[in-house]
Design a protein around this motif. Sequence first.
Motif, PDB file in Angstrom:
ATOM      1  N   PRO A 141      18.395  44.089  -8.114  1.00 15.81           N
ATOM      2  CA  PRO A 141      19.113  43.164  -9.295  1.00 15.81           C
ATOM      3  C   PRO A 141      19.592  42.081  -8.393  1.00 15.81           C
ATOM      4  O   PRO A 141      20.525  42.202  -7.429  1.00 15.81           O
ATOM      5  CB  PRO A 141      20.019  44.011 -10.246  1.00 15.81           C
ATOM      6  N   GLN A 142      19.185  40.810  -8.839  1.00 14.95           N
ATOM      7  CA  GLN A 142      19.995  39.519  -8.129  1.00 14.95           C
ATOM      8  C   GLN A 142      21.196  39.511  -8.039  1.00 14.95           C
ATOM      9  O   GLN A 142      21.979  38.649  -7.262  1.00 14.95           O
ATOM     10  CB  GLN A 142      19.268  38.392  -8.659  1.00 14.95           C
ATOM     11  N   TYR A 143      21.991  40.202  -9.150  1.00 15.93           N
ATOM     12  CA  TYR A 143      23.478  40.067  -9.046  1.00 15.93           C
ATOM     13  C   TYR A 143      24.214  41.186  -8.186  1.00 15.93           C
ATOM     14  O   TYR A 143      25.462  40.962  -7.993  1.00 15.93           O
ATOM     15  CB  TYR A 143      24.285  40.329 -10.539  1.00 15.93           C
ATOM     16  N   MET A 144      23.593  42.303  -7.600  1.00 19.20           N
ATOM     17  CA  MET A 144      24.156  43.144  -6.826  1.00 19.20           C
ATOM     18  C   MET A 144      24.073  42.725  -5.252  1.00 19.20           C
ATOM     19  O   MET A 144      23.441  41.880  -4.695  1.00 19.20           O
ATOM     20  CB  MET A 144      23.196  44.448  -7.078  1.00 19.20           C
ATOM     21  N   ALA A 145      25.099  43.344  -4.529  1.00 22.92           N
ATOM     22  CA  ALA A 145      25.324  43.091  -3.334  1.00 22.92           C
ATOM     23  C   ALA A 145      25.574  44.378  -2.550  1.00 22.92           C
ATOM     24  O   ALA A 145      25.931  45.245  -3.147  1.00 22.92           O
ATOM     25  CB  ALA A 145      26.516  42.376  -2.952  1.00 22.92           C
ATOM     26  N   THR A 146      25.276  44.654  -1.225  1.00 24.66           N
ATOM     27  CA  THR A 146      25.252  45.829  -0.280  1.00 24.66           C
ATOM     28  C   THR A 146      25.901  45.355   1.165  1.00 24.66           C
ATOM     29  O   THR A 146      26.071  44.293   1.408  1.00 24.66           O
ATOM     30  CB  THR A 146      24.064  46.377  -0.208  1.00 24.66           C
ATOM     31  N   ASP A 147      26.099  46.506   1.743  1.00 28.32           N
ATOM     32  CA  ASP A 147      26.641  46.260   3.153  1.00 28.32           C
ATOM     33  C   ASP A 147      25.458  46.370   3.931  1.00 28.32           C
ATOM     34  O   ASP A 147      25.678  46.277   5.263  1.00 28.32           O
ATOM     35  CB  ASP A 147      27.620  47.537   3.617  1.00 28.32           C
ATOM     36  N   TYR A 148      24.217  46.300   3.670  1.00 22.92           N
ATOM     37  CA  TYR A 148      22.992  46.162   4.535  1.00 22.92           C
ATOM     38  C   TYR A 148      22.102  45.185   4.173  1.00 22.92           C
ATOM     39  O   TYR A 148      20.998  44.993   5.049  1.00 22.92           O
ATOM     40  CB  TYR A 148      22.428  47.606   4.478  1.00 22.92           C
ATOM     41  N   ILE A 149      22.288  44.508   3.192  1.00 24.51           N
ATOM     42  CA  ILE A 149      21.501  43.117   3.008  1.00 24.51           C
ATOM     43  C   ILE A 149      22.148  41.912   3.193  1.00 24.51           C
ATOM     44  O   ILE A 149      23.324  41.506   2.691  1.00 24.51           O
ATOM     45  CB  ILE A 149      20.886  43.289   1.457  1.00 24.51           C
ATOM     46  N   GLY A 150      21.626  40.935   4.085  1.00 25.73           N
ATOM     47  CA  GLY A 150      22.102  39.597   4.263  1.00 25.73           C
ATOM     48  C   GLY A 150      20.788  38.630   3.841  1.00 25.73           C
ATOM     49  O   GLY A 150      20.011  38.988   3.107  1.00 25.73           O
ATOM     50  N   PHE A 151      20.825  37.764   4.495  1.00 24.05           N
ATOM     51  CA  PHE A 151      19.732  36.489   4.391  1.00 24.05           C
ATOM     52  C   PHE A 151      19.775  35.515   5.311  1.00 24.05           C
ATOM     53  O   PHE A 151      20.634  35.432   6.133  1.00 24.05           O
ATOM     54  CB  PHE A 151      20.140  35.944   2.864  1.00 24.05           C
ATOM     55  N   ARG A 152      18.674  34.821   5.435  1.00 24.45           N
ATOM     56  CA  ARG A 152      18.358  33.671   6.098  1.00 24.45           C
ATOM     57  C   ARG A 152      17.686  32.431   5.519  1.00 24.45           C
ATOM     58  O   ARG A 152      17.176  32.681   4.451  1.00 24.45           O
ATOM     59  CB  ARG A 152      17.664  33.848   7.673  1.00 24.45           C
ATOM     60  N   CYS A 153      17.690  31.360   5.917  1.00 23.07           N
ATOM     61  CA  CYS A 153      17.149  30.381   5.102  1.00 23.07           C
ATOM     62  C   CYS A 153      15.708  29.643   5.590  1.00 23.07           C
ATOM     63  O   CYS A 153      15.492  30.016   6.865  1.00 23.07           O
ATOM     64  CB  CYS A 153      18.159  29.018   4.762  1.00 23.07           C
ATOM     65  N   ALA A 154      15.143  29.134   4.802  1.00 23.62           N
ATOM     66  CA  ALA A 154      13.687  28.452   5.236  1.00 23.62           C
ATOM     67  C   ALA A 154      13.697  26.896   4.710  1.00 23.62           C
ATOM     68  O   ALA A 154      14.579  26.505   3.739  1.00 23.62           O
ATOM     69  CB  ALA A 154      12.722  29.282   4.681  1.00 23.62           C
ATOM     70  N   MET A 155      12.781  26.167   5.187  1.00 22.11           N
ATOM     71  CA  MET A 155      12.752  24.768   4.888  1.00 22.11           C
ATOM     72  C   MET A 155      11.298  24.422   4.931  1.00 22.11           C
ATOM     73  O   MET A 155      10.637  24.903   6.083  1.00 22.11           O
ATOM     74  CB  MET A 155      13.572  23.912   5.573  1.00 22.11           C
ATOM     75  N   SER A 156      10.700  23.876   3.793  1.00 23.90           N
ATOM     76  CA  SER A 156       9.305  23.303   3.867  1.00 23.90           C
ATOM     77  C   SER A 156       9.149  22.457   5.028  1.00 23.90           C
ATOM     78  O   SER A 156      10.134  21.428   5.116  1.00 23.90           O
ATOM     79  CB  SER A 156       8.954  22.913   2.600  1.00 23.90           C
ATOM     80  N   ALA A 166      23.457  33.780  -2.181  1.00 23.71           N
ATOM     81  CA  ALA A 166      22.711  33.163  -0.983  1.00 23.71           C
ATOM     82  C   ALA A 166      21.907  31.854  -1.215  1.00 23.71           C
ATOM     83  O   ALA A 166      21.677  31.022  -0.375  1.00 23.71           O
ATOM     84  CB  ALA A 166      21.723  34.425  -0.634  1.00 23.71           C
ATOM     85  N   ALA A 167      21.353  31.894  -2.633  1.00 28.27           N
ATOM     86  CA  ALA A 167      20.611  30.857  -3.183  1.00 28.27           C
ATOM     87  C   ALA A 167      21.462  29.408  -3.180  1.00 28.27           C
ATOM     88  O   ALA A 167      21.170  28.515  -2.822  1.00 28.27           O
ATOM     89  CB  ALA A 167      19.856  30.767  -4.330  1.00 28.27           C
ATOM     90  N   GLN A 168      22.731  29.811  -3.651  1.00 25.34           N
ATOM     91  CA  GLN A 168      23.735  28.675  -3.734  1.00 25.34           C
ATOM     92  C   GLN A 168      24.014  28.262  -2.459  1.00 25.34           C
ATOM     93  O   GLN A 168      24.518  27.055  -2.336  1.00 25.34           O
ATOM     94  CB  GLN A 168      24.960  29.179  -4.696  1.00 25.34           C
ATOM     95  N   PHE A 169      24.308  29.178  -1.398  1.00 23.97           N
ATOM     96  CA  PHE A 169      24.819  28.676  -0.094  1.00 23.97           C
ATOM     97  C   PHE A 169      23.900  27.730   0.359  1.00 23.97           C
ATOM     98  O   PHE A 169      24.176  26.730   1.058  1.00 23.97           O
ATOM     99  CB  PHE A 169      24.683  29.978   0.834  1.00 23.97           C
ATOM    100  N   ALA A 170      22.396  27.926   0.276  1.00 18.40           N
ATOM    101  CA  ALA A 170      21.123  27.271   0.755  1.00 18.40           C
ATOM    102  C   ALA A 170      21.549  25.890   0.239  1.00 18.40           C
ATOM    103  O   ALA A 170      21.108  24.894   0.692  1.00 18.40           O
ATOM    104  CB  ALA A 170      20.101  27.746   0.497  1.00 18.40           C
ATOM    105  N   GLU A 171      21.702  25.592  -1.183  1.00 15.05           N
ATOM    106  CA  GLU A 171      21.813  24.425  -1.860  1.00 15.05           C
ATOM    107  C   GLU A 171      22.952  23.530  -1.057  1.00 15.05           C
ATOM    108  O   GLU A 171      22.761  22.391  -0.834  1.00 15.05           O
ATOM    109  CB  GLU A 171      22.210  24.476  -3.214  1.00 15.05           C
ATOM    110  N   TRP A 172      24.064  24.259  -0.993  1.00 11.39           N
ATOM    111  CA  TRP A 172      25.415  23.575  -0.207  1.00 11.39           C
ATOM    112  C   TRP A 172      24.856  23.366   1.038  1.00 11.39           C
ATOM    113  O   TRP A 172      25.161  22.023   1.600  1.00 11.39           O
ATOM    114  CB  TRP A 172      26.466  24.583  -0.223  1.00 11.39           C
ATOM    115  N   ARG A 173      24.133  23.856   1.822  1.00  2.68           N
ATOM    116  CA  ARG A 173      23.789  23.536   3.204  1.00  2.68           C
ATOM    117  C   ARG A 173      22.789  22.441   3.222  1.00  2.68           C
ATOM    118  O   ARG A 173      22.925  21.499   3.881  1.00  2.68           O
ATOM    119  CB  ARG A 173      22.945  24.792   3.898  1.00  2.68           C
TER     120      ARG A 173
END
Length: 548
Positions: free
Chosen positions: A518-533, A171-178
């Motif tokens: 743990p930051q390396y784990m994924a599930t079928d119920y956790i997603g994400f959205r981005c923010a910007m200052s 998720a953090a790397q997607f934000a960098e790419w974006r």
Amino acid sequence: MGKYSIKILSLCFLSVASFTGCKNSSSSKNTSRATGWQINSKEGGFQYNSNFKEQETPPGMVFIEGGTFVKGKVQDDVMHDWNNTPTQQHVQSFYMDETEVTNVMYLEYLDWLKSVFPPDDPAYKNIYQGALPDTLVWRNRLGYNEEMVDNYLRHPAYAEYPVVGVNWVQAAQFAEWRTDRVNEHILEREGYLARNTKYAVTQGDINGTFSTEAYLNRPEQAYGGNIDSLQGKAKRDSTNVFAKRTSGIILPDYRLPTETEWEYAAQAIVGTREYNNYRGRKKYPWEGEYTRSGKRKNIGDQLANFKQGKGDYGGIAGWSDDGADVTAQVKTYPPNDFGLYDMAGNVAEWVADVYRPIVDDEANDFNYYRGNIYMKPSIDKDGKLKIVSQNEIKYDTLSNGRIVARDLPGELAMVPVDEKDTYLRTNFSKSDNRNFRDGDPGSTRNFYERFDDGEKQGTMYDAPQHKISADSTGSIVMEYDKSNNRTTLINDEVRVYKGGSWRDRAYWLDPAQRRYLPQYMATDYIGFRCAMSRVGSKAKKRTKRARD
């Protein structure tokens, strides 16, 4: 001369004076108040965006005006663990995604990676693979979900559903790419880059990529050193050949929101403000104490997608159910008072923070965030900022054996800050601040563990340390930490996730609730959205202050 002639001359004089005054006022923006020199002169000199108004709203985001609020304040603490003790916090204004990142948004990311860094190229083989969501999260030992495994990520039927199976690192790397793609588009729009440059990269016509930080610090190295042939016509013969921070068009980084930002945005207490006070409390992102709408237009409709009871993930078919078996299409339910959708239910969401049970508001009550790791650009042998080359890509092997790229070719090479940067500073003293004041050996909160062989000093967070390594053949070797002396699952790589999901009961819809994984784990119920200052003013428009 008659009195009327004198009046006419006076009016003419005032008109000329007024015009001259306006002209001087207009030109004063381009005259330095420090030296009197001209700013933005065609002959050269200091170049600066003196016409800057305010930061533009980034694609897909809404503006969140900051302020003070009570973080925590969980009304139903059934575990009695005080995991989110109420604290008064202040949040700076920022922007946040209107919805969770959807499957189609993440597929655009994967398509770009596959085009620019083909996985069949040995030099890039782990970049694309490391970004792929884990579709196997849908499997259940006693449930049939294979169609979700095969279709949820890529089928158009789920295009506008939130992406899942993504761990915190991805998720953090997607934000960098974006960040890089949006700024690349802005530079093309403003004429700093030639039209369709972004497509030339993905089609392999240009051997090199765009990185925002690399462009700002070493623009001549952008696109693998091919930037001269890609400059836009509007800037080719201009003094401002490259955009800079002073140009005012480069947007800040897309990133994961901090826990404090996420909770503030989810509560949306702006909807209960009356003059300089908040009227009552909000248990959910919407007003009221119930999960169903009380409005006449849609009375009885569920306001979020969550598990309503044992074996009940949506309600009775055909009558006022929540409209979803698992996740739901974004914007299915009404937004909160900030205009944000699904801040309760649908999927829980990763936030940036490293998890600790206690929020240390004694140390800070402004933009609170635990997880700072301060880095700086690496310097090469020629004394210039180093750009990552194709042969210098570094990979991290996560605790579950997954390999992800730490950086990509064309980005600035980064290293931790050192003693030269922290010498005689009072605000920070090291690069990694994830465990600051939390019971680590460097703090004052050590405790004593008692074992059979006597008393032994330990630390507050003694999590299992699973090992992963490669043998002589290059195969990955995984080794579980089976020690019985471990006291917790918390460590510096455990991240907070917020909000209830389609798998959760209404208890977890309270924005103040918090959990960790743990930051390396994924599930079928956790997603994400981005923010910007937000840079600059706190508010988009100054509102009239209420009288005392």
